[in-house]
Design an enzyme around this catalytic site. Structure first.
Site, short mmCIF file in Angstrom:
data_model
loop_
_atom_site.label_atom_id
_atom_site.label_comp_id
_atom_site.label_asym_id
_atom_site.label_seq_id
_atom_site.Cartn_x
_atom_site.Cartn_y
_atom_site.Cartn_z
N ARG A 1 0.84 -1.24 -0.05
CA ARG A 1 -0.10 0.17 0.02
C ARG A 1 0.90 1.22 0.08
O ARG A 1 0.44 2.24 -0.39
CB ARG A 1 -0.95 -0.06 1.30
CG ARG A 1 -1.96 -1.00 1.22
CD ARG A 1 -3.27 -0.91 2.22
NE ARG A 1 -2.61 -1.19 3.51
CZ ARG A 1 -2.96 -2.43 4.08
NH1 ARG A 1 -3.30 -3.39 3.31
NH2 ARG A 1 -2.44 -2.52 5.27
N CYS B 1 -3.93 -18.02 16.66
CA CYS B 1 -4.35 -18.05 18.08
C CYS B 1 -5.76 -18.86 17.93
O CYS B 1 -6.43 -19.10 19.12
CB CYS B 1 -4.72 -16.46 18.27
SG CYS B 1 -3.41 -15.50 17.86
N ILE C 1 18.47 -4.40 7.12
CA ILE C 1 17.80 -5.54 7.77
C ILE C 1 16.76 -5.23 8.80
O ILE C 1 17.18 -4.67 9.81
CB ILE C 1 18.50 -6.84 8.28
CG1 ILE C 1 19.45 -7.24 6.94
CG2 ILE C 1 17.65 -8.11 8.59
CD1 ILE C 1 20.46 -8.48 7.27
N TYR C 2 15.62 -5.43 8.70
CA TYR C 2 14.46 -5.13 9.81
C TYR C 2 14.12 -6.50 10.45
O TYR C 2 14.04 -7.36 9.49
CB TYR C 2 13.38 -4.18 9.24
CG TYR C 2 13.71 -2.98 8.94
CD1 TYR C 2 13.19 -1.83 9.58
CD2 TYR C 2 14.24 -2.72 7.57
CE1 TYR C 2 13.28 -0.38 9.25
CE2 TYR C 2 14.74 -1.09 7.24
CZ TYR C 2 14.12 -0.24 7.91
OH TYR C 2 14.51 1.14 7.81
N LEU D 1 11.19 -8.04 13.29
CA LEU D 1 9.90 -7.90 14.24
C LEU D 1 9.37 -9.17 14.67
O LEU D 1 9.68 -10.14 14.54
CB LEU D 1 9.03 -6.91 13.29
CG LEU D 1 8.81 -7.57 12.11
CD1 LEU D 1 7.23 -8.11 11.91
CD2 LEU D 1 8.65 -6.44 10.93
N ASP E 1 7.99 -12.31 17.32
CA ASP E 1 8.20 -13.07 18.61
C ASP E 1 9.85 -12.99 18.49
O ASP E 1 10.35 -13.39 19.49
CB ASP E 1 7.62 -14.31 18.37
CG ASP E 1 6.33 -14.58 18.75
OD1 ASP E 1 5.62 -13.57 18.97
OD2 ASP E 1 5.70 -15.72 18.53
N TYR F 1 -22.16 3.86 30.55
CA TYR F 1 -23.07 3.06 31.52
C TYR F 1 -24.44 2.94 31.22
O TYR F 1 -25.17 3.90 31.12
CB TYR F 1 -22.74 3.74 32.96
CG TYR F 1 -23.84 3.53 33.83
CD1 TYR F 1 -23.94 2.22 34.38
CD2 TYR F 1 -24.53 4.33 34.46
CE1 TYR F 1 -24.94 1.66 35.08
CE2 TYR F 1 -25.72 4.02 35.56
CZ TYR F 1 -25.67 2.51 35.61
OH TYR F 1 -26.63 2.39 36.60
N LYS G 1 -20.35 3.64 38.92
CA LYS G 1 -18.79 3.81 38.88
C LYS G 1 -18.16 2.33 38.62
O LYS G 1 -18.66 1.15 39.24
CB LYS G 1 -18.77 3.77 40.72
CG LYS G 1 -18.91 5.21 41.22
CD LYS G 1 -18.67 5.28 42.58
CE LYS G 1 -19.58 4.69 43.59
NZ LYS G 1 -20.50 5.38 44.33
#
Ligand code: FAD
Length: 823
Positions: free
Chosen positions: A21, A42, A278-279, A281, A283, A427, A435
């Site tokens: 993108r 997951c 080199i990037y 990310l 785990d 609420y 509260k």
């Protein structure tokens, strides 16, 4: 620009899509060692559990769609085996053919994830032992469960994935045993939060061993034997190893990229490794924790996805975006419970040596008067002076997610507990309270910072010399009767003001109630009456009780066996008596009844069955789950099991041989109540206690004196000869229980009507019915002779079954017991 991405799931696929993108002209290649990209890690446990039924639903985007939509070359089953940083190439190995080739890059992104830890335990390579990380692992496990039909599983390691697998395999009908080396499950949360999970697992009939690890696996034809370090042997059909993961840094290490002290690939705030082209990310990296600034590993999907966007932006537009670090905000479903945490738990702060204050409290998911409110247990950690939030943990049944996200948001911008108090939330009764629990967390913490309250944690209390303290239980007598901290004195919070003389001024006072609020009220009364050494037990008796009871759940499948047809037999403990063989079970429905209704009903039913038989009682009062344990231990009956599901408590109780006296060493078995008042609410309190005590096997005596005589007067007028003063006093005494007023807000007789209406609505027994129950339960009603004389009441005017006695009768009864109340 040519960008090569290693790893095609959470971090890698996000980077590729975002990059496209940003940079329409870039050449993007996505390499994935496995056969699938962009899938839902997951969701894998839930597919094995058949909660997610369609395997296709695991795949967010297929290779083909990804290629079409993003114009990215996706190469699956292609492992990057080497990085040549000098030439800026990677070596690719195709799984199917073994062919190797090189691919050049301008920028390289590493998102290889983490790998499951598989220690060199003897026998670990047995084909029935699995780890879960990928779709392939999932297919293997599911195929094993579907075709081999295992009946037992041992899950080694009780982190998030281990517990999710426990739930899902339980859902598939397996007997689940968990083995955990630590003293608790879910090591990221504090002990008392995990303790709620332990108790919940027990209600789900999950066996688990804490403080024990696996020493060896031994494969046999029929089953696999797991030997624990304690020497215990567990036979099983399947093992899931979920003892943790470590960053997959093999490729980075071999390429000479810097690895940090926490064991992850080291990156700068732009997510660049020690090589600017080199990037990295997900785990695989480590990143400074936003609170401590120390390098930390995070194995979560949210951070990996967000980092993917940052890396893609920095590659496309130059290094502008920085990653702020993760607070490790996490959530998991464990059967009916939700457990969540953000930031630092108390134990981590302790380990870091940071000054902190921790508080526990309990709240409701929404307004208590709207049906279906469920409990939430919340723990907060913060700086003891500035109030800067350090972390929060929540365990509960509903509404955990939105609260943890609010805490995480405040934490993210370095907020304080004062800000929690000010959070404006949406609420309406079905969703929250005016509260919200998050506000209450702020209020409680603020009170501490302002010096208006002092908390003591359950574990700090245990470290103290208990006999030197004055433990003040400010719950109601009924709650107190069902269990308290040893040595605690009961003064209900609304009586503290008038009973200060019973509270010593020269001892440290620990005030507690069930959840914390009533104790705070009492604490304030004490502090404003000159007491200085007062502490509020954080989280009250609920936290204390949960944290101090037995945690593990051993040998629960001892009597079960797997038949030749592979089915589990005798798995249902309900029908198997203690002496062996099957037993009769009587079903008792106590739904809709409030405390002590279910206990009273049980007592009556127990009297009808022989020793050794069982009762299955179903109640909707959530307190019943706790009360039944106390009742059984007081009465010598055996609690076979108690479980909660869908808001109902289901308890199985076996009638015991000999009822055990609740007070054996320090006192007798009698409870005596002097009923002086003729207020309807006080009369109710007297009978709730009397019936509760009677149900617990106590010999209860109610001694009615002065105005209290009204309660036991017959409802109709009885002709009796009286002198003038007797007639006058007689007129002042209401004619029986139905004519009593309220001690407060009587509103010219409207108050009692409202109270009776409310009791009916809440399905609380009426006063008249409680009086009858008490008589039937053998409670002795003694009318004070002297008061009768003074008030002009005759024996004929009193209910049948009432004895007339003097103070000596009362004293004789009172001397036999420890509980002696004046109402
Ligand atoms: P991954 O998503 O694991 O992707 C790494 C990919 O890189 C792998 O597919 C791997 O095959 C590939 N790869 C590795 N080396 C190479 C190589 N040399 N060449 C080519 N390809 C390579 N997190 C949550 O926040 N919430 C949850 O509920 C949750 N549940 C989970 C349940 C399970 C069963 C598992 C396994 C994880 C769960 N996680 C959860 C964690 C989450 O999935 C990970 O944190 C996230 O996927 C990490 O993203 P990543 O891109 O770093 O690694």
């Amino acid at each position: 620009m040519k960008v090569v991405i290693v790893g095609g799931v959470a971090g890698g696929a996000t980077t590729a899509a975002r990059l496209r993108r940003n940079a329409e002209q870039a050449e993007i290649l996505l390499f994935e060692r496995g056969g699938y990209i962009s899938y839902a890690n997951c969701g894998l446990p839930y597919y094995i559990g058949e909660v997610i039924q369609d395997r296709n639903n695991l795949f967010v985007v297929s290779k083909e769609t990804f290629e079409q939509n993003f114009h990215v070359q996706v190469r699956i089953n292609s492992e990057i085996t080497e990085i040549d940083r000098g030439r800026k190439t990677v070596t690719v190995k195709e799984a199917a053919t073994g062919r190797e080739y090189k691919e050049s890059y301008d920028k390289l992104v590493l998102s290889p994830g983490a790998e499951p830890i598989k220690p060199p335990i003897p026998g670990i390579n047995d084909e029935r032992i699995f780890t879960l990380r990928s779709v392939v692992d999932t297919d293997h496990i599911k195929n094993f469960v579907d075709t081999r039909k295992p009946r037992r599983v041992v899950i080694v390691g009780a982190g998030f994935i281990g517990l999710e697998m426990a739930e899902n395999l339980h859902h598939r009908g397996l007997q689940v045993t968990i083995v955990e080396m630590a003293q608790q499950v879910m090591n990221v949360v504090d002990y008392e939060i995990a303790a709620e999970v332990h108790q919940h697992l027990k209600t789900k009939h999950v066996e688990f061993y804490l403080n024990d690890g696996v020493a060896s696996f031994e494969g046999g034809d029929e089953s696999l034997t797991v030997t624990l370090k304690s020497g215990r042997k567990i036979a099983t059909d399947l093992v899931i190893l979920s003892i943790g993961v470590r960053p997959d840094t093999k490729l980075a290490k071999a390429a000479g990229l810097e690895i940090g002290s926490a064991g992850g690939i080291k990156v700068n705030p732009y997510l660049q490794t020690s090589d600017p082209d080199i990037y990295a990310l997900g785990d695989a990296i480590e990143f400074p924790n936003p609170i401590t600034g120390k390098p930390a590993l995070t194995f979560l999907a949210g951070p990996a996805n967000k980092q993917g966007r940052i890396a893609a932006d920095n590659i496309a537009f130059g290094n502008k975006k920085t990653y702020p670090g993760s607070l490790a905000t996490a959530i998991a479903k464990v059967f009916d419970l939700t457990v969540a945490s953000t930031g630092f738990a108390e134990k981590s702060l302790k380990a870091e040596g940071l000054p902190y204050q921790a508080i526990n409290f309990h709240a409701s998911s929404h307004a208590g008067y709207y049906p279906g409110a469920k409990g939430l247990s919340i723990k907060l950690t913060f700086h003891p002076e500035s109030g800067k939030l350090y972390g929060a943990q929540i365990v509960g049944y509903e509404g955990v997610d939105k609260r943890i996200d609010l805490f995480a948001t405040v934490l993210r911008h370095g907020g304080t507990v004062q800000e929690l108090a000010e959070i404006e939330h949406a609420y309406a009764p079905p969703y929250s309270s005016a509260k919200d629990p998050v506000n209450i967390a702020g209020f409680v913490a603020e009170n501490i910072l302002l010096g208006r309250s002092r908390h003591i944690q359950w574990h700090e209390l245990l470290e103290k010399d208990l006999p030197t303290l004055f433990l003040l239980d400010v719950r109601t007598p009924e709650e107190y009767a069902l269990g308290t901290i040893e040595g605690a004195v009961n003064i209900p919070h609304n009586q503290v003001r008038n009973r200060l003389s019973e509270i010593p001024r020269d001892r440290t006072i620990i005030v507690f109630c069930a959840a914390g609020l009533r104790a705070y009220v009492a604490e304030r009364i004490l502090l404003q009456n000159g007491y200085t050494d007062v502490y509020n037990l954080s989280g009250g008796y609920k936290t204390f009780q949960i944290a101090t009871q037995k945690q593990s759940n051993e040998d629960i499948f001892e009597k079960d066996f797997i038949g030749k047809d592979d089915r589990i037999y005798q798995a249902n403990p309900e029908t198997r008596g203690s002496a062996g063989g099957t037993v009769n079970i009587t079903r008792l429905d106590a739904t809709g009844m409030q405390c002590p209704g279910p206990i009273m009903k049980l007592k009556g039913a127990m009297e009808q069955i022989p020793v050794g038989e069982r009762i299955l009682e179903i109640a909707s009062d959530p307190g019943f789950a706790r009360d039944i344990k106390s009742w059984c231990s007081m009465t010598g009956n055996k609690l076979i099991g108690v479980e909660e599901e869908g808001g109902l408590v289901r308890a199985i109780i076996e009638k015991g041989e000999k009822p055990v006296s609740p007070i054996t060493e320090s006192g007798g078995n009698a409870t005596t109540i002097v009923v002086f008042s003729n207020d309807m609410d006080r009369a109710l309190a007297s009978f709730v206690i009397a019936n509760g005590a009677a149900a617990s096997g106590k010999e209860v005596t109610l001694f009615f004196t002065f105005w209290g005589l009204s309660i036991i007067k017959k409802p109709e007028k009885v002709l009796a000869s009286k002198d003038f003063l007797g007639r006058m006093f007689g007129m002042m005494l209401p004619q029986g229980s139905k004519k009593l007023g309220l001690s407060r807000m009587n509103f010219a007789g409207m108050g009692p009507k409202l109270m009776r209406y409310r009791m009916k609505q809440k399905q609380v027994e009426s006063l008249e019915s409680m009086i009858q129950s008490a008589l039937q339960a053998g409670v002795r009603f003694i009318a004070c002779q002297m008061s009768m004389d003074v008030m002009g009441v005759t024996k004929e005017e009193l209910l049948d079954g009432v004895e007339v006695g003097g103070v000596a009768t009362y004293l004789e009864r009172a001397s036999k017991g420890q509980v002696n109340l004046f109402i």
